[in-house]
Design a protein around this motif. Structure first.
Motif, PDB file in Angstrom:
ATOM      1  N   LYS A  55       0.831  -1.209   0.000  1.00 27.33           N
ATOM      2  CA  LYS A  55       0.000   0.000   0.000  1.00 27.33           C
ATOM      3  C   LYS A  55       0.863   1.256   0.000  1.00 27.33           C
ATOM      4  O   LYS A  55       1.777   1.392   0.806  1.00 27.33           O
ATOM      5  N   GLU A  56       0.575   2.132  -0.959  1.00 28.10           N
ATOM      6  CA  GLU A  56       1.223   3.441  -1.078  1.00 28.10           C
ATOM      7  C   GLU A  56       2.747   3.357  -1.149  1.00 28.10           C
ATOM      8  O   GLU A  56       3.453   4.256  -0.732  1.00 28.10           O
ATOM      9  N   TYR A  57       3.255   2.247  -1.701  1.00 24.88           N
ATOM     10  CA  TYR A  57       4.695   2.060  -1.854  1.00 24.88           C
ATOM     11  C   TYR A  57       5.292   3.213  -2.664  1.00 24.88           C
ATOM     12  O   TYR A  57       4.857   3.501  -3.770  1.00 24.88           O
ATOM     13  N   GLY A  58       6.247   3.912  -2.102  1.00 24.49           N
ATOM     14  CA  GLY A  58       6.934   5.012  -2.769  1.00 24.49           C
ATOM     15  C   GLY A  58       6.222   6.347  -2.726  1.00 24.49           C
ATOM     16  O   GLY A  58       6.762   7.350  -3.179  1.00 24.49           O
ATOM     17  N   LYS A  59       5.009   6.390  -2.167  1.00 28.76           N
ATOM     18  CA  LYS A  59       4.228   7.630  -2.166  1.00 28.76           C
ATOM     19  C   LYS A  59       4.981   8.767  -1.474  1.00 28.76           C
ATOM     20  O   LYS A  59       4.988   9.896  -1.959  1.00 28.76           O
ATOM     21  N   ASP A  60       5.654   8.452  -0.364  1.00 29.81           N
ATOM     22  CA  ASP A  60       6.389   9.486   0.363  1.00 29.81           C
ATOM     23  C   ASP A  60       7.564  10.039  -0.444  1.00 29.81           C
ATOM     24  O   ASP A  60       8.068  11.117  -0.160  1.00 29.81           O
ATOM     25  N   LEU A  61       7.966   9.328  -1.472  1.00 32.98           N
ATOM     26  CA  LEU A  61       9.046   9.789  -2.359  1.00 32.98           C
ATOM     27  C   LEU A  61       8.502  10.397  -3.647  1.00 32.98           C
ATOM     28  O   LEU A  61       9.265  10.800  -4.514  1.00 32.98           O
ATOM     29  N   GLY A  62       7.175  10.432  -3.780  1.00 30.96           N
ATOM     30  CA  GLY A  62       6.566  10.966  -4.994  1.00 30.96           C
ATOM     31  C   GLY A  62       6.511   9.967  -6.129  1.00 30.96           C
ATOM     32  O   GLY A  62       6.447  10.341  -7.297  1.00 30.96           O
ATOM     33  N   LEU A  63       6.520   8.665  -5.791  1.00 33.23           N
ATOM     34  CA  LEU A  63       6.509   7.610  -6.806  1.00 33.23           C
ATOM     35  C   LEU A  63       5.170   6.893  -6.844  1.00 33.23           C
ATOM     36  O   LEU A  63       4.471   6.794  -5.839  1.00 33.23           O
TER      37      LEU A  63
END
Length: 150
Positions: free
Chosen positions: A115-123
């Motif tokens: 879930k939301e993998y990479g979201k914090d990096l904008g991916l």
């Protein structure tokens, strides 16, 4: 011999069926490289201009065995994960479209979900398995800030 610049990075994978895997990768817009292909190996440029220096080489099992250490075994990717191959694509729609193409061609969408993998990096990233079980990801940078970091 082709006049385009040769690839500078090669990924080699064993496949159970060279013809089925060739069709699979062609359906994902991998571009065949006849200069690097023969009866036991088919080479492709990765799709999208940004990946053009990368070459995927799929090999029959007998050919792949020629490249590995003596006494070692070829990993069966449906049983053991030895690597994950990530492909950069231009946008979120291309990520989703890439997975749709993979599934339509016989692959498996989202063999795992983070879930939301990479979201914090904008991916934005999703994964798929090819017909031999090799795991691939398609990923893109969602915002300009993330693109500037790349």
């Amino acid at each position: 011999m082709s006049t385009s610049k040769p690839p500078s990075f090669f990924v080699s994978l064993p496949v159970a069926s060279l013809s089925s895997s060739t069709d699979f990768y062609k359906s994902l817009n991998f571009t065949p490289l006849d200069d690097y292909s023969d009866d036991d190996t088919v080479a492709f440029r990765f799709p999208y201009k940004s990946n053009a220096n990368i070459c995927l080489m799929i090999h029959s099992t007998s050919r792949f065995e020629q490249f590995i250490r003596r006494g070692s075994k070829i990993v069966h990717a449906k049983e053991v994960t030895g690597a994950i191959y990530t492909l950069g694509v231009p946008n979120k729609e291309d990520v989703d479209g890439f997975l749709e193409k993979a599934e339509k061609a016989g692959g498996k969408k989202d063999p795992f979900e983070m879930k939301e993998y990479g979201k914090d990096l904008g991916l934005y990233t999703r994964s798929f398995e090819d017909m031999d079980g090799h795991i691939w990801e398609a990923t893109t940078m969602l915002n300009e800030k993330a693109k500037e970091k790349a």
